[in-house]
Design a protein around this motif. Structure first.
Motif, mmCIF file in Angstrom:
data_model
loop_
_atom_site.group_PDB
_atom_site.id
_atom_site.type_symbol
_atom_site.label_atom_id
_atom_site.label_comp_id
_atom_site.label_asym_id
_atom_site.label_seq_id
_atom_site.Cartn_x
_atom_site.Cartn_y
_atom_site.Cartn_z
ATOM 1 N N ARG A 81 0.871 -1.241 -0.083
ATOM 2 C CA ARG A 81 -0.042 -0.030 0.157
ATOM 3 C C ARG A 81 0.921 1.246 -0.089
ATOM 4 N NH1 ARG A 81 -4.935 0.414 -1.665
ATOM 5 N NH2 ARG A 81 -5.582 -1.348 -0.352
ATOM 6 N N GLN A 82 2.022 1.306 0.799
ATOM 7 C CA GLN A 82 2.836 2.421 0.798
ATOM 8 C C GLN A 82 3.406 2.622 -0.501
ATOM 9 O OE1 GLN A 82 2.344 0.043 3.106
ATOM 10 N NE2 GLN A 82 2.081 1.027 5.167
ATOM 11 N N LEU A 83 3.871 1.518 -0.814
ATOM 12 C CA LEU A 83 4.504 1.574 -2.284
ATOM 13 C C LEU A 83 3.747 2.041 -3.471
ATOM 14 C CD1 LEU A 83 6.798 1.006 -4.551
ATOM 15 C CD2 LEU A 83 6.137 -1.384 -4.208
ATOM 16 N N LEU A 84 2.352 1.774 -3.551
ATOM 17 C CA LEU A 84 1.509 2.036 -4.377
ATOM 18 C C LEU A 84 1.281 3.662 -4.102
ATOM 19 C CD1 LEU A 84 -0.249 1.721 -6.806
ATOM 20 C CD2 LEU A 84 -2.049 1.298 -5.128
ATOM 21 N N GLN A 85 1.139 4.230 -3.022
ATOM 22 C CA GLN A 85 0.885 5.477 -2.594
ATOM 23 C C GLN A 85 2.142 6.420 -3.262
ATOM 24 O OE1 GLN A 85 -1.172 7.413 0.662
ATOM 25 N NE2 GLN A 85 -2.242 5.549 1.167
ATOM 26 N N SER A 86 3.137 6.057 -2.879
ATOM 27 C CA SER A 86 4.492 6.787 -3.559
ATOM 28 C C SER A 86 4.351 6.740 -4.746
ATOM 29 C CB SER A 86 5.748 5.966 -2.860
ATOM 30 O OG SER A 86 5.848 6.245 -1.275
ATOM 31 N N ASN A 138 2.606 14.076 -9.164
ATOM 32 C CA ASN A 138 3.583 15.290 -8.920
ATOM 33 C C ASN A 138 4.188 15.832 -10.314
ATOM 34 O OD1 ASN A 138 6.400 14.236 -8.773
ATOM 35 N ND2 ASN A 138 5.818 13.537 -6.741
ATOM 36 N N ARG A 139 4.656 14.425 -10.908
ATOM 37 C CA ARG A 139 5.317 14.847 -12.311
ATOM 38 C C ARG A 139 4.333 15.195 -13.300
ATOM 39 N NH1 ARG A 139 10.467 12.549 -12.540
ATOM 40 N NH2 ARG A 139 11.626 13.149 -10.418
ATOM 41 N N THR A 140 3.001 14.678 -13.346
ATOM 42 C CA THR A 140 2.074 15.405 -13.978
ATOM 43 C C THR A 140 1.533 16.734 -14.029
ATOM 44 O OG1 THR A 140 1.142 13.004 -14.388
ATOM 45 C CG2 THR A 140 -0.417 14.608 -15.041
ATOM 46 N N LEU A 141 1.574 16.985 -12.600
ATOM 47 C CA LEU A 141 1.260 18.460 -12.235
ATOM 48 C C LEU A 141 2.484 19.300 -12.777
ATOM 49 C CD1 LEU A 141 -0.350 20.800 -11.111
ATOM 50 C CD2 LEU A 141 0.632 20.311 -8.756
ATOM 51 N N GLN A 142 3.807 19.160 -12.599
ATOM 52 C CA GLN A 142 4.868 19.775 -13.085
ATOM 53 C C GLN A 142 4.887 19.846 -14.559
ATOM 54 O OE1 GLN A 142 8.521 18.035 -11.767
ATOM 55 N NE2 GLN A 142 9.708 20.018 -12.057
ATOM 56 N N GLU A 143 4.751 18.781 -15.362
ATOM 57 C CA GLU A 143 4.398 18.688 -16.722
ATOM 58 C C GLU A 143 3.538 19.871 -17.075
ATOM 59 O OE1 GLU A 143 3.468 15.086 -18.654
ATOM 60 O OE2 GLU A 143 5.738 14.462 -18.609
ATOM 61 N N GLN A 151 4.726 12.535 -1.991
ATOM 62 C CA GLN A 151 3.820 13.384 -1.664
ATOM 63 C C GLN A 151 4.034 14.711 -1.093
ATOM 64 O OE1 GLN A 151 2.890 14.115 1.895
ATOM 65 N NE2 GLN A 151 1.173 15.483 1.263
ATOM 66 N N GLN A 152 5.354 14.919 -0.549
ATOM 67 C CA GLN A 152 5.732 16.244 -0.127
ATOM 68 C C GLN A 152 6.042 17.001 -1.588
ATOM 69 O OE1 GLN A 152 9.094 15.295 2.326
ATOM 70 N NE2 GLN A 152 7.520 14.483 4.041
ATOM 71 N N ARG A 153 6.443 16.426 -2.234
ATOM 72 C CA ARG A 153 6.832 17.199 -3.814
ATOM 73 C C ARG A 153 5.506 17.594 -4.249
ATOM 74 N NH1 ARG A 153 10.477 12.756 -4.551
ATOM 75 N NH2 ARG A 153 12.503 13.607 -4.143
ATOM 76 N N LEU A 154 4.292 16.834 -4.137
ATOM 77 C CA LEU A 154 3.026 17.125 -4.967
ATOM 78 C C LEU A 154 2.612 18.412 -3.841
ATOM 79 C CD1 LEU A 154 0.654 16.762 -6.442
ATOM 80 C CD2 LEU A 154 -0.264 14.965 -4.991
ATOM 81 N N ALA A 155 2.649 18.255 -2.770
ATOM 82 C CA ALA A 155 1.992 19.254 -1.709
ATOM 83 C C ALA A 155 2.825 20.776 -2.025
ATOM 84 C CB ALA A 155 2.320 18.906 -0.537
ATOM 85 N N ALA A 156 4.329 20.599 -2.154
ATOM 86 C CA ALA A 156 4.837 21.946 -2.452
ATOM 87 C C ALA A 156 4.391 22.548 -3.894
ATOM 88 C CB ALA A 156 6.253 21.463 -2.716
#
Length: 236
Positions: free
Chosen positions: A60-65, A72-77, A131-136
């Motif tokens: 579960r943790q692996l999938l969430q990461s 976060n990469r989709t958003l950055q793109e 998750q922290q990169r997405l949050a930033a």
């Protein structure tokens, strides 16, 4: 043989982690969560099975990461796509952020539905680096859009985006992307032409019938390039 240098060991660890994250997205997207084992992920990644537990407490943790990396990469793109919005154009940046996240619900319904279900489990939100990169990125978007209280407005944006994804993925009663987008754009005072407006009928189809569903997606662009010649650090 001389021992590997610290830099080579670090590169090997990075490569292993990247491959595990990518393999997780591929396999869960293809087979679903329950049909994917940690052994399957390790085999797809070409890694020893013990490395999965070394990097992640469980599946579960692996999938969430992995999904947070995708997000976060989709958003950055989206934020960097040409023509890039001006740093001061907070409306355009927020429109792109909304479109990026709703677009993932449309294009990767299995991954996003599984991710949402995982957040509701006992362990909840995984506070990982991805998750922290997405949050930033989302916090910066809120700041540029204009806020007097980012600590209130960022969690609200996160909540409405999660709610939008959930609404689009409800089995049997999915919210059409155009309707969900219109509601979020109205909430934040955005123009329909901003961001990446949906195009043809495919954008209004239920997520399970979207063009990407059922295809083997290529996630390679979301992962760091692998440095050459770091296999063992030994002279050839």
């Amino acid at each position: 043989m001389s021992p590997r240098s610290a830099s080579v060991n670090e590169e090997l660890r990075r490569r292993s982690r990247e491959r595990l994250l990518q393999a997780t997205l591929e396999l869960v997207g293809e087979r679903g969560y329950d049909a994917t084992t940690l052994g399957d992920i390790a085999d797809r990644a070409g890694s020893a099975r013990g490395l999965v537990s070394y990097y992640f407490p469980g599946k579960r943790q692996l999938l969430q990461s992995a999904v947070h990396r995708l997000m976060n990469r989709t958003l950055q793109e989206a934020l960097e796509r040409e023509p890039r919005p001006a740093e001061s154009d907070g409306d355009e940046r927020l429109a792109r952020a909304i479109d990026a996240i709703l677009g993932l619900a449309r294009d990767q319904p299995v991954l996003m539905r599984t991710h949402m279900a995982g957040i509701l489990q006992a362990e909840g939100f995984v506070q990982c680096a991805e998750q922290q990169r997405l949050a930033a990125l989302l916090r910066d978007t809120v700041v540029r859009h204009g806020t007097m209280d980012v600590d209130t407005d960022y969690p609200m944006l996160r909540a409405v985006l999660m709610g939008g994804v959930f609404a689009m993925l409800v089995p049997g009663a999915p919210m059409p992307l155009r309707v969900m987008r219109a509601e979020l754009f109205r909430r934040y005072g955005l123009g329909w032409e901003q961001g990446f407006p949906p195009g043809g009928d495919a954008d209004d189809a239920p997520p399970d019938e979207s063009p990407e569903h059922g295809r083997a997606a290529d996630f390679s662009r979301y992962f760091e390039p692998l440095a050459p010649n770091a296999d063992d650090g030994q002279p050839k």
